[in-house]
Design a protein around this motif. Structure first.
Motif, PDB file in Angstrom:
ATOM      1  N   ILE A 317      33.119  26.573 -13.869  1.00  0.00           N
ATOM      2  CA  ILE A 317      32.598  27.027 -15.159  1.00  0.00           C
ATOM      3  C   ILE A 317      33.723  27.720 -15.934  1.00  0.00           C
ATOM      4  CG2 ILE A 317      30.959  28.566 -16.295  1.00  0.00           C
ATOM      5  CD1 ILE A 317      29.168  28.187 -13.784  1.00  0.00           C
ATOM      6  N   SER A 318      33.842  27.420 -17.213  1.00  0.00           N
ATOM      7  CA  SER A 318      34.908  27.997 -18.022  1.00  0.00           C
ATOM      8  C   SER A 318      34.327  28.712 -19.241  1.00  0.00           C
ATOM      9  CB  SER A 318      35.883  26.908 -18.482  1.00  0.00           C
ATOM     10  OG  SER A 318      35.232  25.959 -19.302  1.00  0.00           O
ATOM     11  N   GLY A 319      35.155  29.559 -19.846  1.00  0.00           N
ATOM     12  CA  GLY A 319      34.743  30.306 -21.028  1.00  0.00           C
ATOM     13  C   GLY A 319      33.991  31.577 -20.678  1.00  0.00           C
ATOM     14  N   PRO A 320      33.421  32.249 -21.682  1.00  0.00           N
ATOM     15  CA  PRO A 320      32.725  33.522 -21.452  1.00  0.00           C
ATOM     16  C   PRO A 320      31.493  33.348 -20.569  1.00  0.00           C
ATOM     17  CG  PRO A 320      33.200  33.208 -23.778  1.00  0.00           C
ATOM     18  CD  PRO A 320      33.474  31.903 -23.113  1.00  0.00           C
ATOM     19  N   LEU A 321      31.363  34.233 -19.591  1.00  0.00           N
ATOM     20  CA  LEU A 321      30.175  34.250 -18.739  1.00  0.00           C
ATOM     21  C   LEU A 321      29.166  35.176 -19.408  1.00  0.00           C
ATOM     22  CD1 LEU A 321      31.857  34.490 -15.228  1.00  0.00           C
ATOM     23  CD2 LEU A 321      31.226  32.449 -16.527  1.00  0.00           C
ATOM     24  N   THR A 322      28.237  34.599 -20.152  1.00  0.00           N
ATOM     25  CA  THR A 322      27.390  35.393 -21.032  1.00  0.00           C
ATOM     26  C   THR A 322      26.367  36.247 -20.291  1.00  0.00           C
ATOM     27  OG1 THR A 322      26.009  33.422 -21.348  1.00  0.00           O
ATOM     28  CG2 THR A 322      27.675  33.879 -23.018  1.00  0.00           C
ATOM     29  N   SER A 323      25.873  35.794 -19.150  1.00  0.00           N
ATOM     30  CA  SER A 323      24.855  36.578 -18.451  1.00  0.00           C
ATOM     31  C   SER A 323      25.448  37.861 -17.871  1.00  0.00           C
ATOM     32  CB  SER A 323      24.190  35.745 -17.351  1.00  0.00           C
ATOM     33  OG  SER A 323      25.143  35.276 -16.411  1.00  0.00           O
ATOM     34  N   ILE A 324      26.485  37.756 -17.058  1.00  0.00           N
ATOM     35  CA  ILE A 324      27.075  38.957 -16.458  1.00  0.00           C
ATOM     36  C   ILE A 324      27.749  39.816 -17.523  1.00  0.00           C
ATOM     37  CG2 ILE A 324      29.318  37.958 -15.867  1.00  0.00           C
ATOM     38  CD1 ILE A 324      27.257  40.380 -13.679  1.00  0.00           C
ATOM     39  N   SER A 325      28.264  39.197 -18.594  1.00  0.00           N
ATOM     40  CA  SER A 325      28.876  39.986 -19.669  1.00  0.00           C
ATOM     41  C   SER A 325      27.828  40.824 -20.390  1.00  0.00           C
ATOM     42  CB  SER A 325      29.595  39.064 -20.656  1.00  0.00           C
ATOM     43  OG  SER A 325      30.720  38.455 -20.057  1.00  0.00           O
ATOM     44  N   SER A 326      26.654  40.248 -20.664  1.00  0.00           N
ATOM     45  CA  SER A 326      25.595  40.997 -21.344  1.00  0.00           C
ATOM     46  C   SER A 326      25.049  42.108 -20.460  1.00  0.00           C
ATOM     47  CB  SER A 326      24.456  40.053 -21.755  1.00  0.00           C
ATOM     48  OG  SER A 326      24.891  39.139 -22.729  1.00  0.00           O
ATOM     49  N   TYR A 327      25.021  41.872 -19.153  1.00  0.00           N
ATOM     50  CA  TYR A 327      24.492  42.861 -18.223  1.00  0.00           C
ATOM     51  C   TYR A 327      25.485  43.995 -17.968  1.00  0.00           C
ATOM     52  CZ  TYR A 327      22.845  44.945 -13.844  1.00  0.00           C
ATOM     53  OH  TYR A 327      22.441  45.830 -12.876  1.00  0.00           O
ATOM     54  N   GLY A 351      22.109  29.641  -9.516  1.00  0.00           N
ATOM     55  CA  GLY A 351      22.525  28.364 -10.068  1.00  0.00           C
ATOM     56  C   GLY A 351      21.537  27.742 -11.027  1.00  0.00           C
ATOM     57  N   LYS A 352      20.568  28.532 -11.508  1.00  0.00           N
ATOM     58  CA  LYS A 352      19.561  28.010 -12.439  1.00  0.00           C
ATOM     59  C   LYS A 352      20.115  27.869 -13.854  1.00  0.00           C
ATOM     60  CE  LYS A 352      15.605  29.915  -9.907  1.00  0.00           C
ATOM     61  NZ  LYS A 352      14.444  30.850  -9.987  1.00  0.00           N
ATOM     62  N   ILE A 353      21.098  28.689 -14.189  1.00  0.00           N
ATOM     63  CA  ILE A 353      21.770  28.577 -15.479  1.00  0.00           C
ATOM     64  C   ILE A 353      23.257  28.507 -15.215  1.00  0.00           C
ATOM     65  CG2 ILE A 353      19.966  29.748 -16.774  1.00  0.00           C
ATOM     66  CD1 ILE A 353      21.693  32.257 -16.771  1.00  0.00           C
ATOM     67  N   GLU A 354      24.014  27.945 -16.181  1.00  0.00           N
ATOM     68  CA  GLU A 354      25.434  27.716 -15.949  1.00  0.00           C
ATOM     69  C   GLU A 354      26.258  28.968 -16.080  1.00  0.00           C
ATOM     70  OE1 GLU A 354      28.074  25.533 -18.795  1.00  0.00           O
ATOM     71  OE2 GLU A 354      28.191  24.104 -17.141  1.00  0.00           O
ATOM     72  N   ARG A 355      25.913  29.829 -17.081  1.00  0.00           N
ATOM     73  CA  ARG A 355      26.776  30.957 -17.346  1.00  0.00           C
ATOM     74  C   ARG A 355      26.007  32.242 -17.637  1.00  0.00           C
ATOM     75  NH1 ARG A 355      30.803  29.657 -20.161  1.00  0.00           N
ATOM     76  NH2 ARG A 355      30.597  27.433 -19.971  1.00  0.00           N
TER      77      ARG A 355
END
Length: 355
Positions: A317-327, A351-355
């Motif tokens: 996976i590349s680019g911003p990891l939006t889930s862990i970044s928001s958390y 693994g239910k969502i990509e990022r």
């Protein structure tokens, strides 16, 4: 699952808390650990984290083993774990704007020829570079970001020099096939996460927020560094947006570092006030005082971030990891509520969502 090879830029008190924490909880594979979402994070445990490189500008740290450098001046993090020798020595990094003029003496800065950061990252086979530079290190952060991209490393941005939340930088990580997480780490229970919760509660319960402030004082070098206002512009932006994003209308605010009090050392004191109007337009006022050990307060959060980034690397996976970044960060690419973000991280782990 293998090791998680971590390099660190800026071996200050926060890095000390992280490294001590990894050793303190190294062999724990069951139960709960304060500050972590899970002991087992997608198959990775704390003991899987290995520190393979470190960069600093402090002459009292350069050339010393990481295990010794984390306790060198001016670090003030409480010593809560013995750290055995790692065989990894701190190397001189670029100064750029990473040291404010008024901080050169406090950081024991001497003329050192910086190493080729990208080359060190390649040689150490680092999976990711964690950025712990002082607040205000915008240009220095970009130097390290470029080095990470050149070396094929992921990047974890713990400071308010915006990278993951800037589309241009985010696109460069996409093009490089590398994940990035950031920006500006939230503490386990810190001023920002508490202020967000309170602001959200007021709004959810129908109280109209009229104004709010958050004043922070402390005695470590982070607060000394931020006594110069131009060092903390992005810090105010990051903290303010994190709070005001919980309220869908404009609110007068004053949020951010307020003063340096040397005898507080690594203790941080936060004062939060929220002024509002409830039913009948009658006033509602909340005052809170929070006292914490500042540096260790984000250590567990970073351990979760590091493991999330390694999962992203494993999955391509590349680019911003939006889930862990928001958390886990104050200024992520997308501001969402902490409860929603936590659920998204759980989905990411499974693994239910990509990022």
């Amino acid at each position: 699952m293998g090791k998680i090879k971590v390099a660190i830029a800026g071996l200050g008190s926060c890095a000390s808390a992280l490294i001590q924490g990894v050793e303190y909880y190294r062999n724990q594979k069951e139960g709960e650990i304060p500050g972590l979402m899970h002991v087992d994070f997608g198959g990775y445990f704390i003991e899987d984290i290995e520190f393979v490189a470190a960069f600093d500008v402090n002459s009292k740290k350069i050339g010393r083993d990481i295990s010794e450098a984390i306790f060198a001046e001016p670090n003030l993090c409480a010593k809560y774990s013995e750290v055995p020798a790692t065989g990894v020595k701190v190397q001189p990094g670029p100064v750029s704007d990473g040291v404010a003029p008024h901080m050169r003496e406090s950081f024991f800065v001497e003329d050192h020829e910086p190493v080729d950061v990208a080359e060190v990252l390649k040689e150490s086979e680092a999976d990711m570079l964690v950025n712990y530079l002082p607040v205000g290190s915008g240009e220095a952060t970009q130097i390290y970001v470029q080095a990470a991209l050149d070396a094929g490393c992921a990047f974890v941005n713990c400071i308010p020099a915006f990278i993951a939340s800037v589309p241009e930088w985010a696109e460069r990580f996409v093009d490089a096939g590398l994940p990035v997480a950031g920006d500006d780490i939230k503490s386990q229970i810190g001023a920002t996460i508490l202020h967000r919760a309170v602001a959200g509660l007021f709004f959810d319960r129908g109280v109209h927020v009229e104004s709010t402030y958050q004043l922070n004082i402390g005695g470590n070098t982070d607060f000394l560094n931020m006594t110069v206002e131009n060092r903390l512009h992005t810090k105010r932006v990051s903290k303010t947006e994190a709070v005001t994003s919980m309220i869908p209308y404009e609110v007068p605010t004053r949020i951010g570092p307020s003063d340096y009090v040397p005898f507080l050392e690594d203790h941080k004191i936060c004062y939060i006030r929220v002024n509002g109007k409830g039913f009948g337009d009658l006033p509602v006022t909340l005052d809170i005082k929070l006292v914490v050990n500042d540096s260790p307060n984000s250590g567990g959060v970073v351990i979760d971030v590091v493991r999330a980034v390694k999962l992203a690397l494993d999955r391509g996976i590349s680019g911003p990891l939006t889930s862990i970044s928001s958390y886990a960060f104050k200024h992520p690419p997308f501001q969402i509520s902490d409860a929603v973000a936590k659920n998204l991280v759980e989905d990411f782990i499974q693994g239910k969502i990509e990022r």
